[in-house]
Design an enzyme around this catalytic site. Structure first.
Site, PDB file in Angstrom:
ATOM      1  N   HIS A  95       0.839  -1.213   0.000  1.00 40.21           N
ATOM      2  CA  HIS A  95       0.000   0.000   0.000  1.00 40.21           C
ATOM      3  C   HIS A  95       0.869   1.256   0.000  1.00 40.21           C
ATOM      4  O   HIS A  95       0.367   2.375  -0.067  1.00 40.21           O
ATOM      5  CB  HIS A  95      -0.921   0.001   1.222  1.00 40.21           C
ATOM      6  CG  HIS A  95      -0.192  -0.109   2.527  1.00 40.21           C
ATOM      7  ND1 HIS A  95       0.188  -1.324   3.069  1.00 40.21           N
ATOM      8  CD2 HIS A  95       0.280   0.843   3.358  1.00 40.21           C
ATOM      9  CE1 HIS A  95       0.833  -1.107   4.206  1.00 40.21           C
ATOM     10  NE2 HIS A  95       0.916   0.200   4.391  1.00 40.21           N
ATOM     11  N   HIS A 108       7.749   6.774   5.419  1.00 40.20           N
ATOM     12  CA  HIS A 108       6.954   6.455   4.232  1.00 40.20           C
ATOM     13  C   HIS A 108       6.099   7.662   3.885  1.00 40.20           C
ATOM     14  O   HIS A 108       6.087   8.644   4.631  1.00 40.20           O
ATOM     15  CB  HIS A 108       6.072   5.223   4.488  1.00 40.20           C
ATOM     16  CG  HIS A 108       5.103   5.428   5.598  1.00 40.20           C
ATOM     17  ND1 HIS A 108       5.404   5.153   6.925  1.00 40.20           N
ATOM     18  CD2 HIS A 108       3.851   5.943   5.606  1.00 40.20           C
ATOM     19  CE1 HIS A 108       4.372   5.464   7.684  1.00 40.20           C
ATOM     20  NE2 HIS A 108       3.422   5.958   6.903  1.00 40.20           N
ATOM     21  N   HIS A 140       2.225   9.199   2.087  1.00 40.70           N
ATOM     22  CA  HIS A 140       0.849   8.972   1.641  1.00 40.70           C
ATOM     23  C   HIS A 140       0.598   9.982   0.530  1.00 40.70           C
ATOM     24  O   HIS A 140       1.067  11.135   0.614  1.00 40.70           O
ATOM     25  CB  HIS A 140      -0.138   9.172   2.794  1.00 40.70           C
ATOM     26  CG  HIS A 140       0.078   8.203   3.923  1.00 40.70           C
ATOM     27  ND1 HIS A 140      -0.590   6.995   4.021  1.00 40.70           N
ATOM     28  CD2 HIS A 140       0.935   8.248   4.989  1.00 40.70           C
ATOM     29  CE1 HIS A 140      -0.196   6.362   5.108  1.00 40.70           C
ATOM     30  NE2 HIS A 140       0.748   7.080   5.710  1.00 40.70           N
ATOM     31  N   GLU A 145      -2.914  12.858   4.716  1.00 38.64           N
ATOM     32  CA  GLU A 145      -3.866  12.193   5.630  1.00 38.64           C
ATOM     33  C   GLU A 145      -4.455  13.229   6.577  1.00 38.64           C
ATOM     34  O   GLU A 145      -5.669  13.335   6.712  1.00 38.64           O
ATOM     35  CB  GLU A 145      -3.148  11.083   6.394  1.00 38.64           C
ATOM     36  CG  GLU A 145      -2.624   9.984   5.437  1.00 38.64           C
ATOM     37  CD  GLU A 145      -2.633   8.608   6.060  1.00 38.64           C
ATOM     38  OE1 GLU A 145      -1.938   8.398   7.062  1.00 38.64           O
ATOM     39  OE2 GLU A 145      -3.367   7.747   5.555  1.00 38.64           O
ATOM     40  N   HIS A 183       5.539  10.473   6.743  1.00 38.49           N
ATOM     41  CA  HIS A 183       5.460   9.990   8.136  1.00 38.49           C
ATOM     42  C   HIS A 183       6.794   9.385   8.548  1.00 38.49           C
ATOM     43  O   HIS A 183       7.259   8.407   7.929  1.00 38.49           O
ATOM     44  CB  HIS A 183       4.353   8.935   8.267  1.00 38.49           C
ATOM     45  CG  HIS A 183       2.988   9.527   8.194  1.00 38.49           C
ATOM     46  ND1 HIS A 183       1.856   8.778   7.906  1.00 38.49           N
ATOM     47  CD2 HIS A 183       2.562  10.805   8.365  1.00 38.49           C
ATOM     48  CE1 HIS A 183       0.799   9.572   7.912  1.00 38.49           C
ATOM     49  NE2 HIS A 183       1.196  10.811   8.193  1.00 38.49           N
ATOM     50  N   THR A 203      -2.524   4.804  10.903  1.00 42.44           N
ATOM     51  CA  THR A 203      -3.577   5.111   9.921  1.00 42.44           C
ATOM     52  C   THR A 203      -3.805   3.960   8.945  1.00 42.44           C
ATOM     53  O   THR A 203      -4.572   4.078   7.991  1.00 42.44           O
ATOM     54  CB  THR A 203      -3.229   6.378   9.099  1.00 42.44           C
ATOM     55  OG1 THR A 203      -2.056   6.094   8.310  1.00 42.44           O
ATOM     56  CG2 THR A 203      -2.984   7.574   9.995  1.00 42.44           C
ATOM     57  N   THR A 204      -3.088   2.825   9.178  1.00 46.07           N
ATOM     58  CA  THR A 204      -3.405   1.614   8.413  1.00 46.07           C
ATOM     59  C   THR A 204      -3.625   0.482   9.409  1.00 46.07           C
ATOM     60  O   THR A 204      -3.267   0.605  10.590  1.00 46.07           O
ATOM     61  CB  THR A 204      -2.247   1.198   7.457  1.00 46.07           C
ATOM     62  OG1 THR A 204      -1.114   0.842   8.238  1.00 46.07           O
ATOM     63  CG2 THR A 204      -1.904   2.317   6.502  1.00 46.07           C
TER      64      THR A 204
HETATM   65  N1  LIG Z   1       0.659   5.719   8.679  1.00 47.94           N
HETATM   66  S1  LIG Z   1       1.311   5.519  10.130  1.00 47.94           S
HETATM   67  O1  LIG Z   1       2.470   6.376  10.258  1.00 47.94           O
HETATM   68  O2  LIG Z   1       0.272   5.691  11.144  1.00 47.94           O
HETATM   69  C1  LIG Z   1       1.877   3.862  10.308  1.00 47.94           C
HETATM   70  C2  LIG Z   1       2.982   3.552  11.082  1.00 47.94           C
HETATM   71  F1  LIG Z   1       3.558   4.533  11.771  1.00 47.94           F
HETATM   72  C3  LIG Z   1       3.464   2.247  11.177  1.00 47.94           C
HETATM   73  C4  LIG Z   1       2.794   1.236  10.549  1.00 47.94           C
HETATM   74  C5  LIG Z   1       1.668   1.507   9.829  1.00 47.94           C
HETATM   75  C6  LIG Z   1       1.210   2.834   9.726  1.00 47.94           C
HETATM   76  F2  LIG Z   1       0.074   3.134   9.067  1.00 47.94           F
HETATM   77 ZN   LIG Z   2       1.673   6.843   7.449  1.00 44.43          ZN
END
Ligand SMILES: NS(=O)(=O)c1c(F)cccc1F
Ligand SMILES: [Zn+2]
Length: 249
Positions: free
Chosen positions: A52, A82, A84, A94, A107, A187-188
């Site tokens: 994803h 990562h 979004h 997000e 993030h 958030t996942t």
């Molecule tokens: N998107 S997020 O930063 O909340 C997040 C994490 F930090 C770690 C794993 C999954 C995920 F979704």
């Molecule tokens: Zn994230």
């Protein structure tokens, strides 16, 4: 994890993320300290297509790269970052700011290495994880993103990874480190309510062409018919009785 009991209403409340941040009702908290980023570029390890999104993973067997101060007690160890994004430049972030969406959001994920021994264990506790969110706004090509983007063709399909070392994560931070902070969730899936969210108030830039490269990643594995990660941002969740704090008035 999951439901919290708030006595005055005798009901169960969720503390989910992301949320819309109302900058006018955010509360200045003078006891919030400046954020302290101590990242060692040598701890960068690899880029992985997790289906994803893609994660840039860091070695987290010791406290070489940590986040401390800010709203946090102790130090939180860097484990990955990562992004979004959306199917067009019109959405993708997000968190929203006063209802405004950015084309993408970074993030930077850390876990409480003072109390826990892994991200997986820390994610089961409300003080387990700290994620720094950085908005990406449309603008000039961001040179700090180029070294990541030029590796994405090596992790095109789900499950693929490539080595990625010597990365200067500070290059993805804006000048101004003022932030909003609130208690929320991943958030996942599994949406654990374990995150101290730290959302930077200043955005960094990304170009439309760089975002196009994100959307060329595939959520399918190499032996499946290709489909693309066109967007991977979760809708905003109810704030309920939570308060968002600001590090500046
Ligand atoms: N998107 S997020 O930063 O909340 C997040 C994490 F930090 C770690 C794993 C999954 C995920 F979704
Ligand atoms: Zn994230």
């Amino acid at each position: 994890m999951g439901l919290h009991y708030s006595h005055h209403k005798h009901c169960l409340t969720h503390h989910q993320s992301p949320i819309n941040i109302n900058t006018r009702t955010a509360k200045y908290n003078p006891s919030l300290k400046p954020l302290k980023f101590s990242y060692d570029p040598k701890t960068a390890k690899r880029i992985v297509n997790v289906g994803h999104c893609f994660n840039v993973e860091f070695e987290d067997i010791c406290d070489k790269s940590v986040l401390s101060e800010g709203p946090l007690d102790g130090h939180y160890r860097l484990c990955q970052f990562h992004f979004h994004w959306g199917s067009s430049d019109r959405d993708g972030s997000e968190h929203n700011i006063d209802g405004h969406l950015y084309p993408a959001e970074l993030h930077i994920v850390h876990w409480n290495s003072k109390k826990y021994t892994s991200f997986a264990e820390a994610a089961k506790h409300p003080d387990g994880v700290a994620v720094v969110g950085v908005f990406l706004k449309l603008g000039n090509t961001n040179p700090a993103l180029q070294s990541i983007i030029e590796n994405l063709d090596k992790v095109k399909t789900k499950g693929k990874a490539c080595p990625f070392t010597e990365f200067h994560l500070n290059g993805l931070l804006p000048e101004d480190l003022n932030y909003w902070t609130y208690m929320g969730s991943l958030t996942t899936k599994p949406y654990f309510e374990c995150v101290t969210w730290i959302i930077l108030q200043e955005a960094i830039t990304v170009s439309s062409q760089q975002l196009e490269q994100f959307r060329r990643l595939q959520c399918t594995s190499e032996n499946e018919n290709p489909s693309f990660i066109l967007e991977n941002h979760r809708p905003v969740q109810p704030l309920d009785h939570r308060v968002v704090y600001s590090s500046c008035p």
